[in-house]
Design a protein around this motif. Structure first.
Motif, PDB file in Angstrom:
ATOM      1  N   UNK A   1     -15.216 -39.938 -13.738  1.00 32.64           N
ATOM      2  CA  UNK A   1     -15.584 -41.313 -14.059  1.00 32.64           C
ATOM      3  C   UNK A   1     -14.478 -42.044 -14.803  1.00 32.64           C
ATOM      4  N   UNK A   2     -13.337 -41.411 -14.934  1.00 29.60           N
ATOM      5  CA  UNK A   2     -12.187 -42.033 -15.593  1.00 29.60           C
ATOM      6  C   UNK A   2     -11.077 -42.230 -14.575  1.00 29.60           C
ATOM      7  N   UNK A   3     -10.292 -43.269 -14.784  1.00 29.42           N
ATOM      8  CA  UNK A   3      -9.160 -43.530 -13.905  1.00 29.42           C
ATOM      9  C   UNK A   3      -9.580 -43.677 -12.457  1.00 29.42           C
ATOM     10  N   UNK A   4      -8.775 -43.120 -11.557  1.00 31.11           N
ATOM     11  CA  UNK A   4      -9.073 -43.243 -10.129  1.00 31.11           C
ATOM     12  C   UNK A   4     -10.326 -42.462  -9.735  1.00 31.11           C
ATOM     13  N   UNK A   5     -10.726 -41.504 -10.562  1.00 27.18           N
ATOM     14  CA  UNK A   5     -11.943 -40.760 -10.255  1.00 27.18           C
ATOM     15  C   UNK A   5     -13.191 -41.622 -10.397  1.00 27.18           C
ATOM     16  N   UNK A   6     -13.097 -42.705 -11.152  1.00 26.09           N
ATOM     17  CA  UNK A   6     -14.239 -43.614 -11.275  1.00 26.09           C
ATOM     18  C   UNK A   6     -14.565 -44.214  -9.908  1.00 26.09           C
ATOM     19  N   UNK A   7     -13.538 -44.669  -9.184  1.00 26.18           N
ATOM     20  CA  UNK A   7     -13.755 -45.219  -7.843  1.00 26.18           C
ATOM     21  C   UNK A   7     -14.265 -44.136  -6.903  1.00 26.18           C
ATOM     22  N   UNK A   8     -13.711 -42.951  -7.045  1.00 28.70           N
ATOM     23  CA  UNK A   8     -14.153 -41.845  -6.210  1.00 28.70           C
ATOM     24  C   UNK A   8     -15.620 -41.510  -6.487  1.00 28.70           C
ATOM     25  N   UNK A   9     -16.017 -41.543  -7.744  1.00 29.15           N
ATOM     26  CA  UNK A   9     -17.412 -41.269  -8.107  1.00 29.15           C
ATOM     27  C   UNK A   9     -18.351 -42.282  -7.450  1.00 29.15           C
ATOM     28  N   UNK A  10     -17.952 -43.535  -7.426  1.00 26.35           N
ATOM     29  CA  UNK A  10     -18.768 -44.576  -6.786  1.00 26.35           C
ATOM     30  C   UNK A  10     -18.872 -44.312  -5.292  1.00 26.35           C
ATOM     31  N   UNK A  11     -17.765 -43.913  -4.686  1.00 27.01           N
ATOM     32  CA  UNK A  11     -17.758 -43.623  -3.251  1.00 27.01           C
ATOM     33  C   UNK A  11     -18.639 -42.414  -2.935  1.00 27.01           C
ATOM     34  N   UNK A  12     -18.561 -41.392  -3.768  1.00 26.80           N
ATOM     35  CA  UNK A  12     -19.391 -40.204  -3.572  1.00 26.80           C
ATOM     36  C   UNK A  12     -20.868 -40.588  -3.620  1.00 26.80           C
ATOM     37  N   UNK A  13     -21.250 -41.419  -4.578  1.00 24.04           N
ATOM     38  CA  UNK A  13     -22.652 -41.872  -4.666  1.00 24.04           C
ATOM     39  C   UNK A  13     -23.058 -42.638  -3.414  1.00 24.04           C
ATOM     40  N   UNK A  14     -22.172 -43.502  -2.937  1.00 27.12           N
ATOM     41  CA  UNK A  14     -22.468 -44.284  -1.741  1.00 27.12           C
ATOM     42  C   UNK A  14     -22.670 -43.377  -0.526  1.00 27.12           C
ATOM     43  N   UNK A  15     -21.792 -42.408  -0.359  1.00 28.17           N
ATOM     44  CA  UNK A  15     -21.902 -41.495   0.778  1.00 28.17           C
ATOM     45  C   UNK A  15     -23.181 -40.674   0.678  1.00 28.17           C
TER      46      UNK A  15
END
Length: 76
Positions: free
Chosen positions: A43-57
């Motif tokens: 949820x920090x740095x670029x992983x924040x965007x990745x976390x949002x994408x993971x939730x969406x998928x």
């Protein structure tokens, strides 16, 4: 082949790119590995965007799975 078709091979196959959500909602892991979480973005740095994408998928996959079950059970 005709034999495989007659045996029902591929009957429930869904090509993910043909669906609106772009996911087929198919479970491909062996039973003993299902339901586990293998990666948790911080949820920090670029992983924040990745976390949002993971939730969406995950949400798309869940919707696709429900739709497949409803269709299979004659509710959709």
């Amino acid at each position: 082949t005709k034999l495989l078709e007659n045996l029902g091979y591929g009957r429930d196959y869904v090509y993910a790119h043909d669906t609106e959500a772009k996911t087929a909602g198919l479970e491909t892991l062996p039973e003993r590995f299902r339901g586990r979480t293998y990666y948790r973005p911080s949820g920090q740095g670029s992983e924040k965007e990745l976390a949002e994408r993971v939730q969406e998928v995950r949400a798309r996959r869940a919707r696709a799975r429900r739709e497949r079950e409803e269709k299979r059970d004659g509710r959709g």
